[in-house]
Design a protein around this motif. Structure first.
Motif, PDB file in Angstrom:
ATOM      1  N   VAL A 201       0.834  -1.202  -0.109  1.00 54.33           N
ATOM      2  CA  VAL A 201      -0.042   0.025  -0.002  1.00 54.33           C
ATOM      3  C   VAL A 201       0.897   1.313  -0.005  1.00 54.33           C
ATOM      4  CG1 VAL A 201      -0.077  -0.068   2.636  1.00 54.33           C
ATOM      5  CG2 VAL A 201      -1.981   1.116   1.141  1.00 54.33           C
ATOM      6  N   GLU A 202       2.125   1.236   0.557  1.00 58.09           N
ATOM      7  CA  GLU A 202       2.907   2.454   0.720  1.00 58.09           C
ATOM      8  C   GLU A 202       3.349   2.818  -0.626  1.00 58.09           C
ATOM      9  OE1 GLU A 202       2.927   0.347   4.739  1.00 58.09           O
ATOM     10  OE2 GLU A 202       3.291  -0.119   2.757  1.00 58.09           O
ATOM     11  N   LYS A 203       3.896   1.764  -1.516  1.00 60.70           N
ATOM     12  CA  LYS A 203       4.436   2.141  -2.756  1.00 60.70           C
ATOM     13  C   LYS A 203       3.575   2.612  -3.714  1.00 60.70           C
ATOM     14  CE  LYS A 203       8.668  -0.763  -2.038  1.00 60.70           C
ATOM     15  NZ  LYS A 203       9.381  -1.953  -2.594  1.00 60.70           N
ATOM     16  N   ARG A 204       2.215   2.086  -3.719  1.00 62.29           N
ATOM     17  CA  ARG A 204       0.932   2.251  -4.419  1.00 62.29           C
ATOM     18  C   ARG A 204       0.728   3.789  -4.096  1.00 62.29           C
ATOM     19  NH1 ARG A 204      -1.933  -1.896  -3.383  1.00 62.29           N
ATOM     20  NH2 ARG A 204      -3.270  -1.256  -1.911  1.00 62.29           N
ATOM     21  N   PHE A 322      -0.403   3.050   6.714  1.00 61.17           N
ATOM     22  CA  PHE A 322       1.028   3.111   6.277  1.00 61.17           C
ATOM     23  C   PHE A 322       2.031   2.513   7.336  1.00 61.17           C
ATOM     24  CE2 PHE A 322       0.693   7.048   3.166  1.00 61.17           C
ATOM     25  CZ  PHE A 322      -0.152   6.160   2.466  1.00 61.17           C
ATOM     26  N   PHE A 323       3.130   2.025   6.785  1.00 64.95           N
ATOM     27  CA  PHE A 323       4.499   1.342   7.713  1.00 64.95           C
ATOM     28  C   PHE A 323       3.895   0.559   8.924  1.00 64.95           C
ATOM     29  CE2 PHE A 323       5.340   5.506   5.666  1.00 64.95           C
ATOM     30  CZ  PHE A 323       6.211   5.123   4.774  1.00 64.95           C
ATOM     31  N   ALA A 324       3.046  -0.002   8.769  1.00 68.67           N
ATOM     32  CA  ALA A 324       2.286  -0.989   9.709  1.00 68.67           C
ATOM     33  C   ALA A 324       3.221  -2.371   9.690  1.00 68.67           C
ATOM     34  CB  ALA A 324       0.968  -1.232   9.756  1.00 68.67           C
ATOM     35  N   GLY A 325       2.906  -3.253  10.761  1.00 67.60           N
ATOM     36  CA  GLY A 325       3.707  -4.599  10.645  1.00 67.60           C
ATOM     37  C   GLY A 325       5.218  -4.536  11.339  1.00 67.60           C
ATOM     38  N   ASN A 326       6.011  -5.270  10.903  1.00 67.10           N
ATOM     39  CA  ASN A 326       7.098  -5.305  11.154  1.00 67.10           C
ATOM     40  C   ASN A 326       8.114  -3.967  11.202  1.00 67.10           C
ATOM     41  OD1 ASN A 326      10.440  -5.773  10.713  1.00 67.10           O
ATOM     42  ND2 ASN A 326       9.813  -7.597  11.410  1.00 67.10           N
ATOM     43  N   LYS A 327       8.424  -3.699  12.588  1.00 63.59           N
ATOM     44  CA  LYS A 327       8.869  -2.422  12.986  1.00 63.59           C
ATOM     45  C   LYS A 327      10.124  -2.177  11.859  1.00 63.59           C
ATOM     46  CE  LYS A 327       6.780  -1.229  17.167  1.00 63.59           C
ATOM     47  NZ  LYS A 327       6.987  -0.857  18.573  1.00 63.59           N
ATOM     48  N   LYS A 328      11.022  -2.882  11.931  1.00 59.74           N
ATOM     49  CA  LYS A 328      12.324  -2.897  11.349  1.00 59.74           C
ATOM     50  C   LYS A 328      12.138  -2.520   9.609  1.00 59.74           C
ATOM     51  CE  LYS A 328      16.969  -4.691  10.781  1.00 59.74           C
ATOM     52  NZ  LYS A 328      17.740  -5.838  10.999  1.00 59.74           N
ATOM     53  N   GLU A 329      11.228  -3.271   9.165  1.00 61.77           N
ATOM     54  CA  GLU A 329      11.123  -3.183   7.639  1.00 61.77           C
ATOM     55  C   GLU A 329      10.412  -1.762   7.409  1.00 61.77           C
ATOM     56  OE1 GLU A 329      11.812  -5.190   4.915  1.00 61.77           O
ATOM     57  OE2 GLU A 329      13.221  -6.012   6.385  1.00 61.77           O
ATOM     58  N   ALA A 330       9.253  -1.643   8.504  1.00 62.54           N
ATOM     59  CA  ALA A 330       8.274  -0.422   8.184  1.00 62.54           C
ATOM     60  C   ALA A 330       9.568   0.943   8.210  1.00 62.54           C
ATOM     61  CB  ALA A 330       7.416  -0.207   9.385  1.00 62.54           C
ATOM     62  N   ALA A 331      10.340   0.871   9.216  1.00 62.27           N
ATOM     63  CA  ALA A 331      11.223   2.184   9.453  1.00 62.27           C
ATOM     64  C   ALA A 331      12.227   2.184   8.206  1.00 62.27           C
ATOM     65  CB  ALA A 331      12.151   1.796  10.493  1.00 62.27           C
ATOM     66  N   LYS A 332      12.520   0.855   7.417  1.00 66.07           N
ATOM     67  CA  LYS A 332      13.394   1.127   6.307  1.00 66.07           C
ATOM     68  C   LYS A 332      12.540   1.701   5.118  1.00 66.07           C
ATOM     69  CE  LYS A 332      15.905  -2.140   3.090  1.00 66.07           C
ATOM     70  NZ  LYS A 332      16.171  -3.476   2.635  1.00 66.07           N
ATOM     71  N   LEU A 333      11.303   1.057   4.979  1.00 67.85           N
ATOM     72  CA  LEU A 333      10.409   1.428   3.719  1.00 67.85           C
ATOM     73  C   LEU A 333      10.104   2.934   4.072  1.00 67.85           C
ATOM     74  CD1 LEU A 333       8.788   0.680   1.249  1.00 67.85           C
ATOM     75  CD2 LEU A 333       6.882   0.159   2.917  1.00 67.85           C
ATOM     76  N   LYS A 334       9.890   3.345   5.265  1.00 66.96           N
ATOM     77  CA  LYS A 334       9.595   5.032   5.591  1.00 66.96           C
ATOM     78  C   LYS A 334      10.640   5.773   4.914  1.00 66.96           C
ATOM     79  CE  LYS A 334       8.249   8.200   9.117  1.00 66.96           C
ATOM     80  NZ  LYS A 334       8.252   8.258  10.676  1.00 66.96           N
ATOM     81  N   GLU A 335      11.949   5.308   5.243  1.00 71.81           N
ATOM     82  CA  GLU A 335      13.135   6.081   5.049  1.00 71.81           C
ATOM     83  C   GLU A 335      13.162   5.972   3.306  1.00 71.81           C
ATOM     84  OE1 GLU A 335      16.736   8.293   5.721  1.00 71.81           O
ATOM     85  OE2 GLU A 335      14.639   8.336   6.578  1.00 71.81           O
ATOM     86  N   GLU A 336      12.963   4.902   2.789  1.00 74.54           N
ATOM     87  CA  GLU A 336      13.037   4.707   1.397  1.00 74.54           C
ATOM     88  C   GLU A 336      12.038   5.926   0.747  1.00 74.54           C
ATOM     89  OE1 GLU A 336      13.184   1.057  -1.130  1.00 74.54           O
ATOM     90  OE2 GLU A 336      13.190   0.086   0.818  1.00 74.54           O
ATOM     91  N   LEU A 371       3.399  15.415   4.187  1.00 74.09           N
ATOM     92  CA  LEU A 371       3.907  13.863   4.433  1.00 74.09           C
ATOM     93  C   LEU A 371       4.566  14.051   5.810  1.00 74.09           C
ATOM     94  CD1 LEU A 371       5.189  12.739   0.913  1.00 74.09           C
ATOM     95  CD2 LEU A 371       3.165  11.998   2.321  1.00 74.09           C
ATOM     96  N   LYS A 372       5.555  15.077   5.828  1.00 70.75           N
ATOM     97  CA  LYS A 372       6.495  15.492   7.233  1.00 70.75           C
ATOM     98  C   LYS A 372       5.504  15.503   8.331  1.00 70.75           C
ATOM     99  CE  LYS A 372       9.124  19.102   9.395  1.00 70.75           C
ATOM    100  NZ  LYS A 372       9.781  20.465   9.061  1.00 70.75           N
ATOM    101  N   ILE A 373       4.271  16.246   8.354  1.00 75.69           N
ATOM    102  CA  ILE A 373       3.146  16.411   9.197  1.00 75.69           C
ATOM    103  C   ILE A 373       2.671  15.176   9.603  1.00 75.69           C
ATOM    104  CG2 ILE A 373       0.815  17.455   9.756  1.00 75.69           C
ATOM    105  CD1 ILE A 373       1.815  19.558   7.970  1.00 75.69           C
TER     106      ILE A 373
END
Length: 409
Positions: A201-204, A322-336, A371-373
């Motif tokens: 959903v995030e990339k979409r 957005f960025f739910a689920g595994n915290k490590k993967e979510a943090a990586k995706l958010k930074e991307e 997005l920052k907000i």
């Protein structure tokens, strides 16, 4: 005209149209005519960081007319907001922080540069945009009302190069998934649709935000098209043929309505950000400072009215998906997610038409601020009612960009 439900949210086109057209937009339009929001400081002379580009548009409609310094209100030029004792104390705290944070002159030049780089990194760690240095001698104030977004004649390979770079390199889309560039490539749309159904959903959402921004810009260019260019006068107005080429369901083989729905999705994201940032603007110490105390207070009341109205919208987008689920993967995706969008903001310095560059930079900064907000909700909730908000801050440039970008949707 598109109708019906929007993907990835609980809202529909008709609800947004009624809310925006009859409630929100008339008030927002009044706010954007105010001095605080009409003057935007921007550096249009930054070189393109990705390729050598000397193809600046030479057409007169591409030019941007900066403001003479004496036309910009003193309060905006000075960056001051000293109305209250609290604001004065805050200014003193900032001066003290600046003094204590100054680079030690006994350090080597290399170390000083390193420390400055660390500071810049810390300052930009929550930023989704490559911000202009407003203190650069090349940064100038522009009156947005005197430099409206409209068709300038900037098109062809140079314009396509910008959008291709954005879509092909920054939208998480695999190279083998083709984006339909012309009406004759219907099979590419099939590939894009298949990819859409399989991606997270995030990339979409990221792709839809960029597509919505692209659609918004194309609508503005079609709505304020140069219809007649005489030596004595120019006539601007809607160009229905241009609009149909970009959005008609038959001509675009079904892609046009999807683009328009992505614009509504973009609207929902920015509307949600406005509803979330209300506590920041409600603080007594915040002022829309131009130097005219009574008028500035009146404009702040109008701003708060708009934000309360945004909060009252019944079918807000739920950013918690957005960025739910595994915290490590979510943090990586958010930074991307953040870095991809920041890259897009840099691409705006490659736009050859200066007026297009102005509005491209403003609208990407506006979306980046939204997005920052959304990704700073915890920091906003923890802000004290008075005094400095160390965890979350918005610059005047971000505020001006946020509301003007939303006003363009």
């Amino acid at each position: 005209q598109v109708t019906g439900h929007l993907d990835d949210c609980t809202c529909d086109v008709e609800t947004i149209d009624a809310f925006n057209n009859y409630k929100l937009f008339p008030r927002l339009n009044e706010l954007l005519e105010n001095d605080y929001f009409r003057y935007y400081k921007v550096n249009l002379k930054k070189p393109c960081p990705f390729w050598d580009d000397s193809s600046h548009c030479g057409m007169r409609d591409c030019a941007v007319k900066p403001c003479p310094s004496d036309e910009v209100p003193d309060g905006i030029r000075s960056g001051s907001y000293k109305y209250s004792e609290e604001a004065s104390n805050l200014a003193e705290e900032c001066e003290e922080a600046k003094r204590l944070g100054a680079v030690d002159g006994s350090l080597s030049k290399e170390t000083q540069q390193a420390v400055l780089q660390w500071t810049r990194h810390d300052d930009s760690s929550d930023s989704f945009c490559e911000a202009d240095d407003i203190y650069s001698p090349d940064a100038e104030y522009v009156d947005l009302l005197l430099n409206p977004e409209r068709y300038t004649g900037y098109k062809g390979p140079d314009a396509w190069k910008i959008w291709n770079s954005i879509y092909e390199e920054n939208c998480f889309k695999p190279q083998n998934v083709k984006r339909p560039l012309t009406s004759g490539r219907g099979e590419s749309f099939i590939y894009l649709t298949k990819w859409f159904s399989s991606v997270c959903v995030e990339k979409r959402a990221f792709y839809k935000l960029i597509s919505g921004l692209h659609a918004s810009i194309n609508i503005h260019l079609s709505a304020r098209y140069l219809l007649q260019d005489m030596w004595s006068e120019k006539k601007w107005g809607p160009n229905v043929t241009e609009f149909q080429q970009r959005f008609d369901e038959v001509i675009t083989r079904g892609e046009g309505p999807r683009r328009l729905k992505n614009l509504y999705f973009l609207y929902l994201i920015e509307l949600r950000a406005l509803s979330k940032v209300l506590p920041f603007f409600e603080r007594p110490g915040f002022q829309l400072y131009t130097g005219n105390k009574s008028h500035d207070a009146e404009m702040k009341n109008l701003l708060l009215e708009i934000l309360h109205l945004a909060k009252s919208f019944p079918l807000h987008f739920d950013e918690n998906s957005f960025f739910a689920g595994n915290k490590k993967e979510a943090a990586k995706l958010k930074e991307e997610f953040r870095l991809h969008f920041k890259n897009i903001s840099k691409i705006m310095d490659c736009v050859g038409c200066f007026k297009c560059r102005l509005w491209g930079k403003l609208q990407t900064q506006g979306l980046g601020t939204a997005l920052k907000i959304l990704f700073s909700e915890n920091l906003i909730e923890k802000m004290p009612e008075s005094g400095p908000s160390y965890g979350f801050q918005l610059t005047r440039q971000e505020i001006v960009a946020l509301f003007n970008a939303f006003g363009r949707l």
